[in-house]
Design a protein around this motif. Structure first.
Motif, PDB file in Angstrom:
ATOM      1  N   LEU A  43       0.838  -1.203   0.000  1.00 44.42           N
ATOM      2  CA  LEU A  43       0.000   0.000   0.000  1.00 44.42           C
ATOM      3  C   LEU A  43       0.871   1.251   0.000  1.00 44.42           C
ATOM      4  CD1 LEU A  43      -2.741   1.404   0.140  1.00 44.42           C
ATOM      5  CD2 LEU A  43      -2.677   1.101   2.635  1.00 44.42           C
ATOM      6  N   TYR A  44       1.905   1.248   0.825  1.00 46.29           N
ATOM      7  CA  TYR A  44       2.807   2.400   0.878  1.00 46.29           C
ATOM      8  C   TYR A  44       3.472   2.616  -0.486  1.00 46.29           C
ATOM      9  CZ  TYR A  44       6.646   5.446   2.239  1.00 46.29           C
ATOM     10  OH  TYR A  44       7.535   6.492   2.316  1.00 46.29           O
ATOM     11  N   MET A  45       3.926   1.521  -1.121  1.00 47.36           N
ATOM     12  CA  MET A  45       4.592   1.641  -2.414  1.00 47.36           C
ATOM     13  C   MET A  45       3.653   2.212  -3.475  1.00 47.36           C
ATOM     14  SD  MET A  45       6.034  -1.036  -5.181  1.00 47.36           S
ATOM     15  CE  MET A  45       4.612  -0.840  -6.214  1.00 47.36           C
ATOM     16  N   VAL A  46       2.408   1.727  -3.544  1.00 47.35           N
ATOM     17  CA  VAL A  46       1.520   2.221  -4.593  1.00 47.35           C
ATOM     18  C   VAL A  46       1.126   3.676  -4.340  1.00 47.35           C
ATOM     19  CG1 VAL A  46       0.729  -0.049  -5.360  1.00 47.35           C
ATOM     20  CG2 VAL A  46      -0.585   1.174  -3.619  1.00 47.35           C
ATOM     21  N   LYS A  47       1.052   4.085  -3.079  1.00 42.90           N
ATOM     22  CA  LYS A  47       0.812   5.509  -2.779  1.00 42.90           C
ATOM     23  C   LYS A  47       1.993   6.341  -3.267  1.00 42.90           C
ATOM     24  CE  LYS A  47      -1.768   4.810   1.522  1.00 42.90           C
ATOM     25  NZ  LYS A  47      -1.669   5.022   2.978  1.00 42.90           N
ATOM     26  N   ARG A  48       3.204   5.874  -2.971  1.00 45.09           N
ATOM     27  CA  ARG A  48       4.396   6.601  -3.430  1.00 45.09           C
ATOM     28  C   ARG A  48       4.438   6.656  -4.943  1.00 45.09           C
ATOM     29  NH1 ARG A  48       9.359   6.114   0.092  1.00 45.09           N
ATOM     30  NH2 ARG A  48      10.480   6.803  -1.763  1.00 45.09           N
ATOM     31  N   CYS A  49       4.112   5.549  -5.601  1.00 40.70           N
ATOM     32  CA  CYS A  49       4.121   5.533  -7.073  1.00 40.70           C
ATOM     33  C   CYS A  49       3.073   6.485  -7.635  1.00 40.70           C
ATOM     34  CB  CYS A  49       3.907   4.113  -7.589  1.00 40.70           C
ATOM     35  SG  CYS A  49       5.381   3.074  -7.464  1.00 40.70           S
ATOM     36  N   GLY A  50       1.908   6.556  -7.012  1.00 43.38           N
ATOM     37  CA  GLY A  50       0.901   7.516  -7.448  1.00 43.38           C
ATOM     38  C   GLY A  50       1.400   8.941  -7.319  1.00 43.38           C
ATOM     39  N   ALA A  51       2.067   9.223  -6.211  1.00 40.20           N
ATOM     40  CA  ALA A  51       2.573  10.578  -5.962  1.00 40.20           C
ATOM     41  C   ALA A  51       3.696  10.945  -6.925  1.00 40.20           C
ATOM     42  CB  ALA A  51       3.057  10.691  -4.512  1.00 40.20           C
ATOM     43  N   VAL A  52       4.668  10.065  -7.081  1.00 40.29           N
ATOM     44  CA  VAL A  52       5.807  10.396  -7.946  1.00 40.29           C
ATOM     45  C   VAL A  52       5.363  10.481  -9.404  1.00 40.29           C
ATOM     46  CG1 VAL A  52       6.768   8.077  -8.397  1.00 40.29           C
ATOM     47  CG2 VAL A  52       8.292  10.049  -8.251  1.00 40.29           C
ATOM     48  N   SER A  53       4.382   9.693  -9.788  1.00 39.21           N
ATOM     49  CA  SER A  53       3.855   9.770 -11.154  1.00 39.21           C
ATOM     50  C   SER A  53       3.215  11.134 -11.407  1.00 39.21           C
ATOM     51  CB  SER A  53       2.823   8.664 -11.399  1.00 39.21           C
ATOM     52  OG  SER A  53       3.421   7.393 -11.265  1.00 39.21           O
ATOM     53  N   PHE A  54       2.473  11.623 -10.429  1.00 35.88           N
ATOM     54  CA  PHE A  54       1.848  12.937 -10.570  1.00 35.88           C
ATOM     55  C   PHE A  54       2.904  14.035 -10.650  1.00 35.88           C
ATOM     56  CE2 PHE A  54       0.242  16.882  -8.730  1.00 35.88           C
ATOM     57  CZ  PHE A  54      -0.797  17.149  -9.605  1.00 35.88           C
ATOM     58  N   VAL A  55       3.898  13.972  -9.778  1.00 34.81           N
ATOM     59  CA  VAL A  55       4.944  15.001  -9.756  1.00 34.81           C
ATOM     60  C   VAL A  55       5.696  15.023 -11.085  1.00 34.81           C
ATOM     61  CG1 VAL A  55       7.133  15.650  -8.668  1.00 34.81           C
ATOM     62  CG2 VAL A  55       5.180  15.029  -7.257  1.00 34.81           C
ATOM     63  N   MET A  56       6.035  13.866 -11.600  1.00 34.92           N
ATOM     64  CA  MET A  56       6.748  13.809 -12.874  1.00 34.92           C
ATOM     65  C   MET A  56       5.842  14.284 -14.026  1.00 34.92           C
ATOM     66  SD  MET A  56       9.819  12.964 -12.185  1.00 34.92           S
ATOM     67  CE  MET A  56      10.597  12.291 -13.646  1.00 34.92           C
ATOM     68  N   ALA A  57       4.552  13.967 -13.960  1.00 35.76           N
ATOM     69  CA  ALA A  57       3.621  14.431 -14.997  1.00 35.76           C
ATOM     70  C   ALA A  57       3.580  15.954 -15.031  1.00 35.76           C
ATOM     71  CB  ALA A  57       2.218  13.869 -14.741  1.00 35.76           C
ATOM     72  N   THR A  58       3.608  16.583 -13.874  1.00 39.37           N
ATOM     73  CA  THR A  58       3.582  18.047 -13.853  1.00 39.37           C
ATOM     74  C   THR A  58       4.879  18.622 -14.413  1.00 39.37           C
ATOM     75  OG1 THR A  58       4.348  18.187 -11.549  1.00 39.37           O
ATOM     76  CG2 THR A  58       1.970  18.168 -11.916  1.00 39.37           C
ATOM     77  N   LYS A  59       6.000  17.932 -14.233  1.00 44.13           N
ATOM     78  CA  LYS A  59       7.278  18.396 -14.788  1.00 44.13           C
ATOM     79  C   LYS A  59       7.281  18.295 -16.311  1.00 44.13           C
ATOM     80  CE  LYS A  59       9.867  19.918 -11.606  1.00 44.13           C
ATOM     81  NZ  LYS A  59      10.071  21.344 -11.568  1.00 44.13           N
ATOM     82  N   PHE A  60       6.660  17.253 -16.841  1.00 46.33           N
ATOM     83  CA  PHE A  60       6.660  17.034 -18.292  1.00 46.33           C
ATOM     84  C   PHE A  60       5.562  17.796 -19.003  1.00 46.33           C
ATOM     85  CE2 PHE A  60       9.218  13.289 -17.246  1.00 46.33           C
ATOM     86  CZ  PHE A  60      10.163  13.350 -18.246  1.00 46.33           C
ATOM     87  N   ARG A  61       4.599  18.327 -18.281  1.00 43.49           N
ATOM     88  CA  ARG A  61       3.413  18.937 -18.885  1.00 43.49           C
ATOM     89  C   ARG A  61       3.748  19.960 -19.969  1.00 43.49           C
ATOM     90  NH1 ARG A  61      -0.251  20.283 -14.550  1.00 43.49           N
ATOM     91  NH2 ARG A  61       1.449  21.627 -13.908  1.00 43.49           N
ATOM     92  N   GLU A  62       4.711  20.826 -19.726  1.00 43.00           N
ATOM     93  CA  GLU A  62       5.035  21.880 -20.689  1.00 43.00           C
ATOM     94  C   GLU A  62       5.899  21.402 -21.854  1.00 43.00           C
ATOM     95  OE1 GLU A  62       6.692  25.276 -18.733  1.00 43.00           O
ATOM     96  OE2 GLU A  62       5.089  25.335 -17.243  1.00 43.00           O
ATOM     97  N   HIS A  63       6.678  20.349 -21.644  1.00 40.18           N
ATOM     98  CA  HIS A  63       7.662  19.927 -22.641  1.00 40.18           C
ATOM     99  C   HIS A  63       7.251  18.688 -23.440  1.00 40.18           C
ATOM    100  CE1 HIS A  63      10.211  22.844 -20.712  1.00 40.18           C
ATOM    101  NE2 HIS A  63      10.032  22.230 -19.558  1.00 40.18           N
ATOM    102  N   ASP A  64       6.455  17.814 -22.823  1.00 36.17           N
ATOM    103  CA  ASP A  64       6.091  16.568 -23.483  1.00 36.17           C
ATOM    104  C   ASP A  64       4.713  16.147 -22.984  1.00 36.17           C
ATOM    105  OD1 ASP A  64       5.840  14.002 -24.519  1.00 36.17           O
ATOM    106  OD2 ASP A  64       7.908  13.432 -24.058  1.00 36.17           O
ATOM    107  N   GLU A  65       3.688  16.643 -23.650  1.00 36.06           N
ATOM    108  CA  GLU A  65       2.317  16.406 -23.206  1.00 36.06           C
ATOM    109  C   GLU A  65       1.951  14.924 -23.231  1.00 36.06           C
ATOM    110  OE1 GLU A  65      -2.187  17.972 -24.128  1.00 36.06           O
ATOM    111  OE2 GLU A  65      -0.490  19.114 -24.875  1.00 36.06           O
ATOM    112  N   ASP A  66       2.460  14.183 -24.226  1.00 36.84           N
ATOM    113  CA  ASP A  66       2.172  12.750 -24.295  1.00 36.84           C
ATOM    114  C   ASP A  66       2.723  12.031 -23.066  1.00 36.84           C
ATOM    115  OD1 ASP A  66       0.811  12.944 -26.695  1.00 36.84           O
ATOM    116  OD2 ASP A  66       2.581  12.469 -27.905  1.00 36.84           O
ATOM    117  N   MET A  67       3.964  12.349 -22.707  1.00 33.65           N
ATOM    118  CA  MET A  67       4.566  11.726 -21.520  1.00 33.65           C
ATOM    119  C   MET A  67       3.776  12.123 -20.269  1.00 33.65           C
ATOM    120  SD  MET A  67       6.688   9.814 -19.976  1.00 33.65           S
ATOM    121  CE  MET A  67       8.244   9.473 -20.732  1.00 33.65           C
TER     122      MET A  67
END
Length: 153
Positions: free
Chosen positions: A41-65
């Motif tokens: 449970l802890y791992m999937v919460k962390r994966c959800g969080a890090v996925s969101f953070v990385m998505a926000t970083k890529f939003r301006e440069h690579d919308e598909d990613m």
């Protein structure tokens, strides 16, 4: 029909957690044992969080990613709910709204911690993405892809 749990996670991750969680000491995901449902449970919460953070970083440069990472966040949020259901089945307790709210709150707090790591990394070294966030993100991408492959078989 939209899954209300996904909506709660999506909205929750948009808000920053309290600065009280700044002193984190996050352990890299690849160093955590995955020997029970609590750790999963802890791992999937962390994966959800890090996925969101990385998505926000890529939003301006690579919308598909960015969109793929948001799908990944949804996947891990759903997995967190599934783990909570499995845990409740093991204990015979009902899943309550509070259990779901805790998942969302934890993911929001973890988003803050990952953002903090990235901000600190940038200030200290000029690197936009710190080693911990990158390592965790790569592990979560692998876990996501592996889960997709196994669910197709």
């Amino acid at each position: 029909m939209t899954n209300p749990f996904r909506v709660a996670v999506a909205l929750g991750t948009l808000f920053l957690a309290s600065p009280a969680f700044a002193n984190d000491g996050l352990v890299p995901l690849n160093q955590l044992p995955m020997n029970d449902l609590d750790n999963l449970l802890y791992m999937v919460k962390r994966c959800g969080a890090v996925s969101f953070v990385m998505a926000t970083k890529f939003r301006e440069h690579d919308e598909d990613m960015s969109n793929r990472l948001l799908k990944q966040r949804d996947h891990f949020s759903d997995k967190a709910f599934q783990v909570v259901v499995a845990m409740s089945n093991n204990t015979g307790k009902e899943v309550k709204t509070e259990d779901i709210n805790l998942i969302v709150e934890d993911i929001v707090k973890l988003v803050y911690l990952y953002r903090r790591h990235m901000e600190d990394s940038y200030i200290k070294s000029g690197k936009m993405i710190d080693n911990l966030t990158m390592s965790d993100s790569q592990l979560c991408i692998s876990a996501y892809e592996s889960d997709l492959v196994s669910s197709k078989n």
